[in-house]
Design a protein around this motif. Structure first.
Motif, PDB file in Angstrom:
ATOM      1  N   ASN A  18     -24.289  58.696 -35.156  1.00  0.00           N
ATOM      2  CA  ASN A  18     -24.322  57.262 -34.573  1.00  0.00           C
ATOM      3  C   ASN A  18     -25.659  56.284 -36.241  1.00  0.00           C
ATOM      4  O   ASN A  18     -25.475  55.418 -36.013  1.00  0.00           O
ATOM      5  N   ILE A  19     -26.159  56.896 -36.716  1.00  0.00           N
ATOM      6  CA  ILE A  19     -27.676  56.633 -37.155  1.00  0.00           C
ATOM      7  C   ILE A  19     -26.412  55.888 -38.732  1.00  0.00           C
ATOM      8  O   ILE A  19     -26.631  55.327 -39.179  1.00  0.00           O
ATOM      9  N   THR A  20     -25.669  57.615 -38.679  1.00  0.00           N
ATOM     10  CA  THR A  20     -24.760  57.376 -40.141  1.00  0.00           C
ATOM     11  C   THR A  20     -24.328  56.215 -40.405  1.00  0.00           C
ATOM     12  O   THR A  20     -23.679  55.415 -41.067  1.00  0.00           O
ATOM     13  N   PHE A  21     -23.249  55.815 -39.058  1.00  0.00           N
ATOM     14  CA  PHE A  21     -21.989  54.849 -39.235  1.00  0.00           C
ATOM     15  C   PHE A  21     -22.169  53.680 -38.120  1.00  0.00           C
ATOM     16  O   PHE A  21     -21.047  53.476 -38.606  1.00  0.00           O
ATOM     17  N   LYS A  22     -23.619  53.452 -37.684  1.00  0.00           N
ATOM     18  CA  LYS A  22     -23.610  52.618 -36.589  1.00  0.00           C
ATOM     19  C   LYS A  22     -22.983  51.303 -37.505  1.00  0.00           C
ATOM     20  O   LYS A  22     -22.486  50.236 -37.209  1.00  0.00           O
ATOM     21  N   ASP A  23     -22.938  50.552 -39.136  1.00  0.00           N
ATOM     22  CA  ASP A  23     -23.398  49.725 -39.400  1.00  0.00           C
ATOM     23  C   ASP A  23     -22.308  49.904 -41.360  1.00  0.00           C
ATOM     24  O   ASP A  23     -22.211  49.524 -41.948  1.00  0.00           O
ATOM     25  N   PHE A  24     -21.435  51.249 -40.481  1.00  0.00           N
ATOM     26  CA  PHE A  24     -20.266  51.388 -41.976  1.00  0.00           C
ATOM     27  C   PHE A  24     -19.748  50.906 -42.177  1.00  0.00           C
ATOM     28  O   PHE A  24     -18.571  49.545 -41.634  1.00  0.00           O
ATOM     29  N   ASP A  97      -2.996  60.496 -42.173  1.00  0.00           N
ATOM     30  CA  ASP A  97      -4.109  60.056 -42.797  1.00  0.00           C
ATOM     31  C   ASP A  97      -5.417  59.438 -41.616  1.00  0.00           C
ATOM     32  O   ASP A  97      -5.288  59.737 -40.942  1.00  0.00           O
ATOM     33  N   HIS A  98      -6.476  58.920 -42.652  1.00  0.00           N
ATOM     34  CA  HIS A  98      -7.098  58.685 -41.646  1.00  0.00           C
ATOM     35  C   HIS A  98      -7.857  56.990 -42.518  1.00  0.00           C
ATOM     36  O   HIS A  98      -8.863  56.185 -42.661  1.00  0.00           O
ATOM     37  N   PRO A  99      -6.889  55.657 -42.422  1.00  0.00           N
ATOM     38  CA  PRO A  99      -7.209  54.717 -42.980  1.00  0.00           C
ATOM     39  C   PRO A  99      -8.514  54.169 -42.336  1.00  0.00           C
ATOM     40  O   PRO A  99      -8.625  53.858 -41.195  1.00  0.00           O
ATOM     41  N   GLY A 100      -9.650  54.010 -43.711  1.00  0.00           N
ATOM     42  CA  GLY A 100     -10.513  53.155 -43.644  1.00  0.00           C
ATOM     43  C   GLY A 100     -11.792  53.467 -43.018  1.00  0.00           C
ATOM     44  O   GLY A 100     -12.697  53.151 -42.652  1.00  0.00           O
ATOM     45  N   MET A 101     -11.360  55.235 -43.109  1.00  0.00           N
ATOM     46  CA  MET A 101     -12.420  56.112 -41.889  1.00  0.00           C
ATOM     47  C   MET A 101     -13.107  57.217 -42.645  1.00  0.00           C
ATOM     48  O   MET A 101     -12.480  57.774 -43.515  1.00  0.00           O
ATOM     49  N   ASN A 102     -14.679  57.896 -42.160  1.00  0.00           N
ATOM     50  CA  ASN A 102     -15.289  58.978 -42.798  1.00  0.00           C
ATOM     51  C   ASN A 102     -14.496  60.021 -41.953  1.00  0.00           C
ATOM     52  O   ASN A 102     -14.466  60.054 -40.842  1.00  0.00           O
ATOM     53  N   GLY A 103     -14.274  61.684 -42.615  1.00  0.00           N
ATOM     54  CA  GLY A 103     -14.375  62.171 -41.209  1.00  0.00           C
ATOM     55  C   GLY A 103     -15.058  63.688 -42.008  1.00  0.00           C
ATOM     56  O   GLY A 103     -15.695  63.533 -42.835  1.00  0.00           O
ATOM     57  N   LEU A 188     -15.017  61.232 -36.557  1.00  0.00           N
ATOM     58  CA  LEU A 188     -14.515  59.949 -37.616  1.00  0.00           C
ATOM     59  C   LEU A 188     -14.849  58.993 -37.444  1.00  0.00           C
ATOM     60  O   LEU A 188     -15.531  58.523 -35.881  1.00  0.00           O
ATOM     61  N   ALA A 189     -15.194  58.578 -38.753  1.00  0.00           N
ATOM     62  CA  ALA A 189     -16.321  56.637 -37.766  1.00  0.00           C
ATOM     63  C   ALA A 189     -15.303  55.784 -39.289  1.00  0.00           C
ATOM     64  O   ALA A 189     -15.858  56.558 -40.576  1.00  0.00           O
ATOM     65  N   PRO A 190     -14.893  54.854 -38.814  1.00  0.00           N
ATOM     66  CA  PRO A 190     -14.512  54.526 -37.331  1.00  0.00           C
ATOM     67  C   PRO A 190     -13.823  55.476 -36.536  1.00  0.00           C
ATOM     68  O   PRO A 190     -12.780  56.006 -36.995  1.00  0.00           O
ATOM     69  N   PRO A 191     -13.589  55.561 -35.672  1.00  0.00           N
ATOM     70  CA  PRO A 191     -12.568  55.729 -34.654  1.00  0.00           C
ATOM     71  C   PRO A 191     -10.747  55.354 -34.731  1.00  0.00           C
ATOM     72  O   PRO A 191     -11.382  54.377 -35.252  1.00  0.00           O
TER      73      PRO A 191
END
Length: 251
Positions: A18-24, A97-103, A188-191
Motif C-alpha cells: 500500500n505504501i509502495t503503490f499508493k501514489d503510483f 498482459d497487465h496494462p499500466g500495472m506493476n506485478g 498487482l498494482a493498481p488492480p
C-alpha cells in the motif's frame, strides 16, 4: 526496515504494498527513487513468505476435477490487489498482459516456468503484409496482430526471488507448472479495472513461414522478436475460487 513483530508477515506485505503503490504514476516511474526504494522493501518481505505464513500446506490438495487454476483473494485497495493462485499439475495461465500495472509473483510451493514479453510499437501495414504465418491468418485477425520481444524465460521455486513486471518491462507473461502442482502469491498494482483501461487481454505466439521474417533470426536469443495475436480467453482455461485460510489483512 523497522519491523513490528506483532503483525503477521502477510499484513506487513500488504501494508508495504500500500505504501509502495499508493501514489503510483506509470508515466513518472523512470526517476522515482522513492518508488524504487519502497519496492525494494516490498521485495525483501515477499522473499521471506512461505506457505505456513498463509496457513497453507505445501503441495496442497489438487484434484483433476477442480478448475485448472484457483484463486484465493486476500485483499484489494485502489492501489493494489493481492491473492494466491493455485495451479494443478500441468496447468498453465495463458499469455496475458497487465496494462499500466506493476506485478510481483512469489512462488510458495512447486516450480513454475514464466515466459515474459514486451509489446513493441505496432508494425506498419507493409511489414504485416510481407509476413506470412503458419497457419495463415484470417483477414479479420490482422487487426489484432502485435509485435513483441521475448525478454526472459525462467524457472521459479519457493527459494527464488519474486518475479517482477512493470508497465514498461516484461508486462506480458505466461505461467506453466513444472513437474507437479504449484502456488504463488500475486500482487498487482493498481488492480485490473476495465473501466479505467486495465483489462486483461490474452495473446497467442504465432509461427512465421520459414525464411519469411529474417529480422527474427537476427535477434539474440534473450531478445527474440516475435508476433503475437490478441485472442479471447483460450479454450480449456478457467479459474475458480476458494477461501483464503490465512491471517486477515486490514488497513
Amino acid at each position: 526496515m523497522p519491523r513490528d513483530n506483532k503483525k503477521s508477515l502477510i499484513q506487513k506485505i500488504a501494508s508495504q504494498a500500500n505504501i509502495t503503490f499508493k501514489d503510483f504514476n506509470a508515466s513518472a516511474i523512470g526517476d522515482n527513487k522513492v518508488l524504487s526504494d519502497n519496492r525494494g522493501d516490498l521485495i525483501t518481505l515477499l522473499t521471506e513468505v512461505r506457505t505456513a505464513d498463509l496457513k497453507m500446506k505445501p503441495n496442497g490438495s489438487h484434484s483433476e476435477h477442480n478448475p485448472p487454476v484457483t484463486y484465493m483473494h486476500i485483499c484489494e485497495t485502489e492501489s493494489f490487489s493481492m491473492g494466491v493462485f493455485l495451479l494443478n499439475s500441468g496447468a498453465s495461465i495463458p499469455l496475458h498482459d497487465h496494462p499500466g500495472m506493476n506485478g510481483m509473483l512469489k512462488v510458495l510451493y512447486g516450480k513454475v516456468s514464466i515466459r515474459c514479453f514486451d509489446l513493441l510499437d505496432k508494425p506498419s501495414d507493409q511489414v504485416q503484409s510481407e509476413t506470412q504465418f503458419d497457419p495463415p491468418l484470417l483477414p479479420f485477425q490482422k487487426d489484432s496482430l502485435r509485435r513483441a520481444v521475448l525478454r526472459s524465460t525462467m524457472w521459479f521455486t519457493h527459494d527464488s526471488s519474486p518475479c517482477i513486471l512493470t508497465p514498461q518491462r516484461e508486462n506480458l507473461h505466461e505461467i506453466d507448472t513444472v513437474d507437479g502442482p504449484a502456488a504463488f502469491l500475486d500482487i498487482l498494482a493498481p488492480p485490473y479495472d476495465p473501466e479505467d483501461g486495465r483489462d486483461c487481454h490474452y495473446y497467442k505466439v504465432l509461427q512465421t513461414v520459414p525464411d519469411a521474417d529474417t529480422k527474427v533470426e537476427a535477434q539474440q536469443p534473450w531478445e527474440e522478436e516475435t508476433w503475437l495475436l490478441e485472442t479471447g480467453q483460450p479454450d480449456g482455461f478457467w479459474c475458480g475460487g476458494e477461501p483464503y485460510p490465512g491471517p486477515k489483512v486490514s488497513f
